[in-house]
Design an enzyme around this catalytic site. Structure first.
Site, PDB file in Angstrom:
ATOM      1  N   ASP A  10      -3.902   3.285  14.114  1.00 33.58           N
ATOM      2  CA  ASP A  10      -3.080   3.814  13.038  1.00 33.58           C
ATOM      3  C   ASP A  10      -3.598   5.191  12.676  1.00 33.58           C
ATOM      4  O   ASP A  10      -4.437   5.752  13.393  1.00 33.58           O
ATOM      5  CB  ASP A  10      -3.038   2.861  11.836  1.00 33.58           C
ATOM      6  CG  ASP A  10      -4.393   2.710  11.138  1.00 33.58           C
ATOM      7  OD1 ASP A  10      -5.364   3.403  11.517  1.00 33.58           O
ATOM      8  OD2 ASP A  10      -4.477   1.897  10.200  1.00 33.58           O
ATOM      9  N   ARG A  56       0.850  -1.190   0.000  1.00 32.86           N
ATOM     10  CA  ARG A  56       0.000   0.000   0.000  1.00 32.86           C
ATOM     11  C   ARG A  56       0.887   1.242   0.000  1.00 32.86           C
ATOM     12  O   ARG A  56       1.517   1.568   1.009  1.00 32.86           O
ATOM     13  CB  ARG A  56      -0.933   0.005   1.214  1.00 32.86           C
ATOM     14  CG  ARG A  56      -1.784   1.268   1.272  1.00 32.86           C
ATOM     15  CD  ARG A  56      -3.006   1.154   2.159  1.00 32.86           C
ATOM     16  NE  ARG A  56      -2.689   0.983   3.576  1.00 32.86           N
ATOM     17  CZ  ARG A  56      -3.594   1.118   4.553  1.00 32.86           C
ATOM     18  NH1 ARG A  56      -4.862   1.396   4.257  1.00 32.86           N
ATOM     19  NH2 ARG A  56      -3.235   0.931   5.821  1.00 32.86           N
TER      20      ARG A  56
END
Length: 560
Positions: A445, A161
């Protein structure tokens, strides 16, 4: 070194990653696509301004023909992506890379984005660790002497990603202008590793974050086409799964699949960023769009059910994988009862996803892999996926995607305090270089921190009240910040002082920054600013009035 490129920082392993030919490849991508990227980012600002003025996302009349044409399909699953029932995510730190490869998951999402702090040393180390992991050469010995090696017979398929389109890589300058963080992460991985991955039976695969519409997906497709031409790879070798994690993308899911068709690997329900996107888009709409405590926002909320079911319908209609959302719980050996309750909740969540037609789902910790796998095994059996399961029974309902009125729950003082604590603790770790952090048994996160700080901002703006009848004001939030500052331990090397200042900027000030990662990178992680602070926390309120109310940002009020 190309005379148009200037590298403004250094890190271990840099010479191995930023080779002359790799930089030439990045430069070709930059020259071809930077102008379009900037145009699309300006369109984002225009769209945010429209939302601030009361507009709402909708299905596009201009692309109705794509949605109405039932004949087109995306490419069949690529090698290594046929069975994706369990995907584990995490930063590309060396130890965590080995743990992910040993986890038993089908796919490892190697994350350069929300689970990674963009310190320069992390940007470079991620590429070094990917090269070593792909070639079977990765080992790690901790400072305490513990050794980590890949021991699994079958390791997960690697899917990278990269950073989103909005993020610059300000330490690689072209003619004085930063490169795109997206193109740097993508370009270095595909340049160094595509041939090696193909030789090992898979290929260069990606997760694409923060996409807001089909034109941004089209730009990625154009990048893939050019990269394959430059590297002499067959078209369609690169595959990408798009995270549907913005409210605007939810209205263009089939169009996004269409733009990427020969390169598509499906869509993912990026639940946490999706919630953040909804709060951001509608934060100025008043109480009708105010959501309860973050902990109460489950996937059974009607607007979230509409989102996930319509995602499965769109994917399977086009032959694409539908991948479920993150299970963020972190098992704890010290609290077996809490762990047992949490694992039961994870099992229920994954069983619901499998029952709804998803082909796989995400976990954030190796200890959740078996729980997720068992839930999908119960539905899939020996089948690799359930692409043959149509969800034509699901209505395509735009109103359901943005109807928050039926969401149950309340705002509590504990929820307000939790948002502030999580926001500050995460930012402190992020500034030190850690993008995925366990806080109170949950893996936090950037996406979850975005929810926390955005809820605080919206609750202040809407003058929301907690369950005890008290209004949420900036002064009340400042009191909580000061309480936290007085109680938190300050080990050497901490960055709490800066984390508190950054939290004030992104959650308590009048102007709302679009992304905490943008504000944090520009303020603290730019060239010459990466540093470590020590000492106690100095708490000093910002100069604006204690009860000042937030407002739309300048960029949202200006005409495009």
């Amino acid at each position: 070194m190309h005379d148009r490129i200037r590298i403004t920082a250094t890190a271990q392993g840099q010479d191995r990653v930023l080779t002359e030919h790799a930089l030439e490849f990045l430069l070709q991508l930059h020259d071809a696509f930077e102008c379009t990227r900037q145009q699309l980012l300006q369109e984002r600002r225009t769209r945010r301004a429209a939302f601030a003025d009361g507009d709402s996302p909708r299905f596009l009349a201009s692309t109705a023909r794509i949605r109405d044409d039932a004949s087109w399909r995306v490419a069949p699953p690529a090698p290594g992506l046929e069975d994706r029932r369990v995907e584990i995510t995490g930063p590309i730190e060396r130890k965590m890379t080995i743990n992910a490869l040993n986890s038993g998951a089908k796919v490892w999402l190697a994350d350069c984005e929300d689970a990674s702090s963009p310190l320069w040393r992390n940007v470079i180390a991620s590429q070094v660790n990917l090269q070593d992991a792909i070639r079977g050469q990765i080992e790690f010995t901790s400072p305490a002497g513990k050794e980590y090696r890949v021991t699994a017979t079958h390791t997960p398929t690697i899917v990278v990603r990269p950073r989103g389109w909005h993020l610059d890589e300000h330490r690689i300058l072209v003619d004085g202008t930063p490169m795109s963080g997206s193109l740097v992460d993508f370009g270095l991985h595909v340049f160094h590793n595509a041939e090696e991955l193909i030789s090992r039976g898979t290929g260069p695969y990606f997760y694409l974050p923060k996409i807001e519409n089909h034109r941004e997906a089209r730009l990625w497709n154009e990048v893939f086409v050019m990269a394959q031409q430059l590297l002499v790879l067959p078209q369609g070798t690169i595959r990408a799964t798009v995270l549907i994690e913005t409210i605007t993308a939810a209205f263009e899911m089939e169009e996004i699949l269409f733009e990427l068709r020969e390169h598509s690997a499906g869509l993912n329900a990026g639940r946490w960023d999706y919630l953040f996107s909804i709060i951001k888009a509608f934060r100025l709409r008043g109480e009708a769009f105010v959501l309860p405590d973050r902990s109460q926002l489950t996937m059974t909320a009607p607007f979230m059910r509409a989102y996930t079911e319509q995602l499965v319908r769109a994917c399977h209609r086009r032959g694409a994988h539908a991948i479920g959302g993150m299970a963020a719980f972190v098992p704890s050996a010290s609290d077996p009862e809490a762990t047992e309750r949490a694992l039961a909740a994870v099992a229920s969540d994954k069983s619901r996803e499998a029952g709804d037609g998803f082909d796989g789902s995400w976990v954030a910790h190796p200890g959740l892999v078996s729980t997720c796998r068992e839930a999908f095994d119960a539905v899939l059996g020996e089948r690799p996926n359930q692409l043959d399961r149509s969800r034509e029974d699901v209505p395509v309902d735009g109103a359901a995607l943005i109807d928050l009125s039926t969401t149950r729950g309340e705002i509590t003082d504990a929820g307000l305090r939790s948002n502030i604590e999580i926001g500050i603790r995460y930012l402190e770790a992020w500034l030190r270089g850690h993008g995925a952090v366990a806080i109170h048994s949950l893996m936090e996160d950037a996406a979850t921190a975005e929810i926390s700080r955005s809820q605080v901002w919206q609750w202040i703006y809407a003058e929301s009240t907690t369950e005890d009848g008290r209004t949420i004001t900036r002064a009340r939030c400042e009191d909580i910040v000061e309480e936290l500052a007085r109680s938190v331990e300050c080990p050497e090397g901490n960055r709490f002082r800066e984390a508190i200042a950054l939290f004030r900027e992104i959650a308590l000030e009048e102007t709302y920054p679009a992304f905490l990662t943008l504000a944090g990178t520009e303020r603290y992680l730019a060239e010459g600013v990466e540093r470590t602070s020590t000492g106690s926390i100095a708490v000093q309120s910002a100069p604006s009035a204690p009860n000042a109310q937030p407002h739309a940002s300048d960029e949202e009020r200006e005409a495009a």
